[in-house]
Motif scaffolding. Structure first.
Motif, mmCIF file in Angstrom:
data_model
loop_
_atom_site.group_PDB
_atom_site.id
_atom_site.type_symbol
_atom_site.label_atom_id
_atom_site.label_comp_id
_atom_site.label_asym_id
_atom_site.label_seq_id
_atom_site.Cartn_x
_atom_site.Cartn_y
_atom_site.Cartn_z
ATOM 1 N N THR A 45 -26.316 3.555 13.647
ATOM 2 C CA THR A 45 -27.096 2.329 13.852
ATOM 3 C C THR A 45 -27.999 2.458 15.066
ATOM 4 N N LEU A 46 -27.482 3.048 16.137
ATOM 5 C CA LEU A 46 -28.290 3.258 17.335
ATOM 6 C C LEU A 46 -29.462 4.188 17.037
ATOM 7 N N MET A 47 -29.213 5.240 16.250
ATOM 8 C CA MET A 47 -30.298 6.154 15.886
ATOM 9 C C MET A 47 -31.365 5.426 15.069
ATOM 10 N N LYS A 48 -30.955 4.543 14.168
ATOM 11 C CA LYS A 48 -31.912 3.783 13.357
ATOM 12 C C LYS A 48 -32.761 2.856 14.226
ATOM 13 N N VAL A 49 -32.159 2.279 15.248
ATOM 14 C CA VAL A 49 -32.917 1.431 16.165
ATOM 15 C C VAL A 49 -33.966 2.261 16.900
ATOM 16 N N LEU A 50 -33.575 3.441 17.380
ATOM 17 C CA LEU A 50 -34.506 4.302 18.094
ATOM 18 C C LEU A 50 -35.649 4.769 17.201
ATOM 19 N N LEU A 51 -35.339 5.039 15.933
ATOM 20 C CA LEU A 51 -36.342 5.533 14.993
ATOM 21 C C LEU A 51 -37.214 4.421 14.409
ATOM 22 N N GLY A 52 -36.893 3.173 14.748
ATOM 23 C CA GLY A 52 -37.664 2.053 14.226
ATOM 24 C C GLY A 52 -37.304 1.682 12.801
ATOM 25 N N TYR A 77 -36.848 14.070 13.942
ATOM 26 C CA TYR A 77 -35.512 13.707 13.473
ATOM 27 C C TYR A 77 -34.951 14.787 12.558
ATOM 28 N N LEU A 78 -33.757 15.261 12.885
ATOM 29 C CA LEU A 78 -33.033 16.208 12.035
ATOM 30 C C LEU A 78 -31.842 15.468 11.436
ATOM 31 N N PRO A 79 -31.910 15.121 10.146
ATOM 32 C CA PRO A 79 -30.837 14.339 9.529
ATOM 33 C C PRO A 79 -29.594 15.178 9.264
ATOM 34 N N GLN A 80 -28.536 14.511 8.849
ATOM 35 C CA GLN A 80 -27.339 15.238 8.463
ATOM 36 C C GLN A 80 -27.645 16.157 7.295
ATOM 37 N N PHE A 81 -27.032 17.322 7.310
ATOM 38 C CA PHE A 81 -27.284 18.359 6.311
ATOM 39 C C PHE A 81 -27.051 17.858 4.888
ATOM 40 N N SER A 82 -26.080 16.966 4.720
ATOM 41 C CA SER A 82 -25.693 16.489 3.389
ATOM 42 C C SER A 82 -26.779 15.634 2.731
ATOM 43 N N LEU A 148 -35.129 21.891 11.445
ATOM 44 C CA LEU A 148 -35.410 21.739 12.867
ATOM 45 C C LEU A 148 -36.889 21.999 13.129
ATOM 46 N N GLY A 149 -37.443 23.013 12.451
ATOM 47 C CA GLY A 149 -38.872 23.294 12.581
ATOM 48 C C GLY A 149 -39.727 22.122 12.152
ATOM 49 N N ILE A 160 -34.186 13.816 17.810
ATOM 50 C CA ILE A 160 -32.867 13.262 17.494
ATOM 51 C C ILE A 160 -32.215 14.120 16.428
ATOM 52 N N LEU A 161 -30.979 14.553 16.684
ATOM 53 C CA LEU A 161 -30.240 15.376 15.732
ATOM 54 C C LEU A 161 -28.928 14.697 15.385
ATOM 55 N N ASP A 162 -28.669 14.553 14.093
ATOM 56 C CA ASP A 162 -27.476 13.856 13.605
ATOM 57 C C ASP A 162 -26.499 14.878 13.014
ATOM 58 N N GLU A 163 -25.426 15.172 13.754
ATOM 59 C CA GLU A 163 -24.405 16.138 13.333
ATOM 60 C C GLU A 163 -25.038 17.465 12.892
ATOM 61 N N PRO A 164 -25.809 18.130 13.755
ATOM 62 C CA PRO A 164 -26.549 19.315 13.322
ATOM 63 C C PRO A 164 -25.692 20.539 13.053
ATOM 64 N N ASN A 165 -24.479 20.601 13.610
ATOM 65 C CA ASN A 165 -23.679 21.806 13.424
ATOM 66 C C ASN A 165 -22.709 21.707 12.248
ATOM 67 N N THR A 166 -22.809 20.638 11.445
ATOM 68 C CA THR A 166 -21.999 20.541 10.237
ATOM 69 C C THR A 166 -22.382 21.666 9.280
#
Length: 221
Positions: A45-52, A77-82, A148-149, A160-166
């Motif tokens: 939710t915090l990430m969504k606020v930051l991203l508008g 923004y780098l979303p979750q891999f899934s 990431l690129g 912003i990266l969301d769980e990038p090492n999953t």
């Protein structure tokens, strides 16, 4: 360091529940903030606020450039891999190029500077050997570097990266964080992760988000 984002007394709802309550946070130039917290605690939710993508119920969010207030800022923004569809027919170069699409009007085309920038990112992230491959051919670590690129090709002030090492093995994770150290020289970074050990090693600051936000006194050595 100059601030690039100031969040003050944010409240945000998910359904009828207050997911974020009275959250305040300042992100500065070249910051590297790690965010941890339980599932459902408000990290996304915090990430969504930051991203508008989500308007808070209460509170304010302000953006700055060179210390001066601005209406918006460039955020990668780098979303979750899934969330990625590997069956989509698109090449590595095209994925990275798509990170510049928001700067184009409906009728404008990519120019030589755009393609040069994509080439720089491909070289920076070590993607030369797979630049023409379809994303369905890539390993998890390769695809993560491609995404990431895409996130950094437009020179974002904040990444912003969301769980990038999953789904990454240890080698892929080390390569990812090495890339982030380079990127941090140009952009501030917020990294959301359940892996506290990685965050402790790489992040300059750590925040615990569980409805409220609490800074943890851990600095990068």
């Amino acid at each position: 360091m100059k601030p690039i984002i100031e969040i003050k007394n944010i409240w945000a709802n998910y359904g009828k529940r207050d997911v974020l309550q009275n959250v305040s946070l300042t992100i500065e130039e070249h910051d590297f903030l790690g965010i941890i917290g339980p599932n459902g605690g408000g990290k996304t939710t915090l990430m969504k606020v930051l991203l508008g993508l989500l308007e808070p119920e209460k509170g304010t969010i302000k953006f700055f450039q060179d210390g001066h207030p601005v209406d918006k800022m460039t955020i990668g923004y780098l979303p979750q891999f899934s969330q990625i569809d590997k069956k989509f027919p698109i090449s590595v170069k095209e994925v990275i190029l798509s990170g510049l699409a928001h700067k184009k009007s409906f009728f404008s085309k990519y120019n030589s500077e755009d393609f040069q920038r994509v080439g720089e990112i491909i070289n920076q992230l070590g993607l030369d050997e797979i630049k023409d491959c379809q994303i369905g051919q890539l390993s998890g670590g390769q695809l993560q570097r491609v995404l990431l690129g895409r996130a950094i090709v437009a020179h974002p002030q904040l990444l912003i990266l969301d769980e990038p090492n999953t789904y990454l093995d240890r080698e892929g994770e080390e390569r990812l964080y090495d890339s982030l150290e380079q990127i941090n020289r140009e952009s501030a970074i917020i990294l959301v992760s359940h892996d506290l050990s990685s965050i402790e090693h790489y992040a300059k600051r750590i925040a615990l988000v569980d409805t409220s936000l609490e800074m943890i006194n851990k600095t990068k050595e």
